[in-house]
Every structure is written in structure tokens, then in C-alpha cells.
Motif scaffolding. Structure first.
Motif, short mmCIF file in Angstrom:
data_model
loop_
_atom_site.label_atom_id
_atom_site.label_comp_id
_atom_site.label_asym_id
_atom_site.label_seq_id
_atom_site.Cartn_x
_atom_site.Cartn_y
_atom_site.Cartn_z
N PHE A 9 0.65 -1.33 0.01
CA PHE A 9 -0.11 -0.03 0.01
C PHE A 9 0.99 1.31 0.11
O PHE A 9 0.44 2.31 -0.70
CB PHE A 9 -0.93 -0.20 1.12
N VAL A 10 2.02 1.25 0.49
CA VAL A 10 3.07 2.47 0.52
C VAL A 10 3.35 2.58 -0.89
O VAL A 10 3.39 3.88 -1.44
CB VAL A 10 4.06 2.01 1.56
N VAL A 11 3.82 1.59 -1.52
CA VAL A 11 4.34 1.78 -2.97
C VAL A 11 3.09 2.14 -3.85
O VAL A 11 3.20 2.83 -4.61
CB VAL A 11 4.98 0.37 -3.40
N LEU A 12 1.88 1.51 -3.66
CA LEU A 12 0.76 2.04 -4.49
C LEU A 12 0.47 3.33 -4.16
O LEU A 12 -0.02 4.24 -5.22
CB LEU A 12 -0.39 1.06 -4.10
N GLY A 13 0.48 3.99 -2.99
CA GLY A 13 0.30 5.26 -2.70
C GLY A 13 1.44 6.12 -3.42
O GLY A 13 0.94 7.17 -3.93
N ILE A 14 2.74 5.83 -3.45
CA ILE A 14 3.45 6.65 -4.17
C ILE A 14 3.20 6.54 -5.50
O ILE A 14 3.40 7.62 -6.17
CB ILE A 14 5.23 6.07 -3.77
N LEU A 15 2.99 5.62 -6.17
CA LEU A 15 2.75 5.43 -7.52
C LEU A 15 1.55 6.15 -7.96
O LEU A 15 1.62 6.86 -9.26
CB LEU A 15 2.39 3.97 -8.11
N ILE A 16 0.55 6.31 -7.07
CA ILE A 16 -0.72 6.85 -7.51
C ILE A 16 -0.29 8.72 -7.28
O ILE A 16 -0.73 9.35 -8.04
CB ILE A 16 -1.86 6.75 -6.57
N VAL A 17 0.51 9.04 -6.32
CA VAL A 17 0.93 10.25 -6.00
C VAL A 17 1.73 11.00 -7.09
O VAL A 17 1.35 12.09 -7.56
CB VAL A 17 1.63 10.40 -4.70
N ARG A 19 1.49 9.96 -10.22
CA ARG A 19 0.93 9.73 -11.24
C ARG A 19 1.76 8.54 -12.38
O ARG A 19 1.24 8.68 -13.66
CB ARG A 19 0.50 10.94 -12.14
N ALA A 20 2.03 7.81 -11.49
CA ALA A 20 2.65 6.59 -12.57
C ALA A 20 1.54 5.60 -13.12
O ALA A 20 1.77 5.01 -14.03
CB ALA A 20 3.88 5.78 -11.88
N ILE A 21 0.60 5.35 -12.29
CA ILE A 21 -0.69 4.41 -12.42
C ILE A 21 -1.85 5.43 -12.66
O ILE A 21 -2.18 6.40 -11.42
CB ILE A 21 -0.88 3.51 -11.23
N THR A 22 -2.45 5.55 -13.61
CA THR A 22 -3.38 6.30 -13.83
C THR A 22 -5.16 5.54 -14.00
O THR A 22 -5.91 6.15 -13.99
CB THR A 22 -3.46 7.56 -14.94
N ASP A 23 -4.92 4.58 -14.32
CA ASP A 23 -5.93 3.39 -14.83
C ASP A 23 -6.31 2.88 -13.55
O ASP A 23 -5.54 1.98 -13.10
CB ASP A 23 -5.41 2.54 -15.98
N PRO A 24 -7.67 3.06 -13.30
CA PRO A 24 -8.18 2.03 -11.89
C PRO A 24 -7.98 0.75 -12.14
O PRO A 24 -8.00 -0.18 -11.37
CB PRO A 24 -9.59 2.53 -11.82
N LEU A 25 -8.13 0.12 -13.32
CA LEU A 25 -8.32 -1.44 -13.46
C LEU A 25 -6.85 -1.87 -13.25
O LEU A 25 -6.66 -2.98 -12.43
CB LEU A 25 -8.79 -1.62 -15.15
N VAL A 26 -5.89 -1.16 -13.56
CA VAL A 26 -4.37 -1.69 -13.31
C VAL A 26 -4.31 -1.59 -11.96
O VAL A 26 -3.65 -2.51 -11.20
CB VAL A 26 -3.43 -0.73 -14.12
N LEU A 27 -4.62 -0.33 -11.29
CA LEU A 27 -4.58 -0.34 -9.61
C LEU A 27 -5.29 -1.44 -9.06
O LEU A 27 -4.53 -2.22 -8.04
CB LEU A 27 -5.13 1.19 -9.48
N ILE A 28 -6.51 -1.92 -9.27
CA ILE A 28 -7.16 -2.90 -8.73
C ILE A 28 -6.46 -4.24 -8.93
O ILE A 28 -6.35 -4.95 -7.90
CB ILE A 28 -8.44 -2.94 -9.27
N GLY A 29 -5.95 -4.53 -10.16
CA GLY A 29 -5.18 -5.73 -10.47
C GLY A 29 -3.98 -5.78 -9.66
O GLY A 29 -3.73 -7.00 -9.09
#
Length: 51
Positions: A9-17, A19-29
Motif C-alpha cells: 500500500f505504501v508503494v501503491l500510494g507513491i505510484l498514485i501520487v 501519477r505513474a498509475i492512472t488506470d483504475p483497472l491496473v490499480l485494482i489488479g
């Protein structure tokens, strides 16, 4: 499992902030696969410890 889930969750938070991940489907996967991996590691660790 808690350590791996927290790191996920820390890594995902960094990627979201950043803007490395913008697609919600990729984030859920990535979230589901990361939690599945953490669970698998927890099961293997419990089997190795013998409890």
C-alpha cells in the motif's frame, strides 16, 4: 503478511501520487495480485514454521 501488505500500500500510494498509475483497472489488479502474493508468503511461512 502485514509487512508485505503495508509495503504494497505504501508503494501503491507513491505510484498514485506520482501519477505513474492512472488506470483504475491496473490499480485494482496490482492490489489484488499483491495481496494474493502476501497471503501466499504467509501460508508458506506458516507451513515452514510448522504451526
Amino acid at each position: 503478511m502485514a509487512l508485505l501488505s503495508g509495503a504494497l500500500f505504501v508503494v501503491l500510494g507513491i505510484l498514485i501520487v506520482t501519477r505513474a498509475i492512472t488506470d483504475p483497472l491496473v490499480l485494482i489488479g496490482v492490489t489484488v495480485l499483491g495481496l494474493a502474493f502476501a497471503g501466499l508468503v504467509a501460508i508458506i511461512a506458516r507451513a515452514v514454521r510448522g504451526k
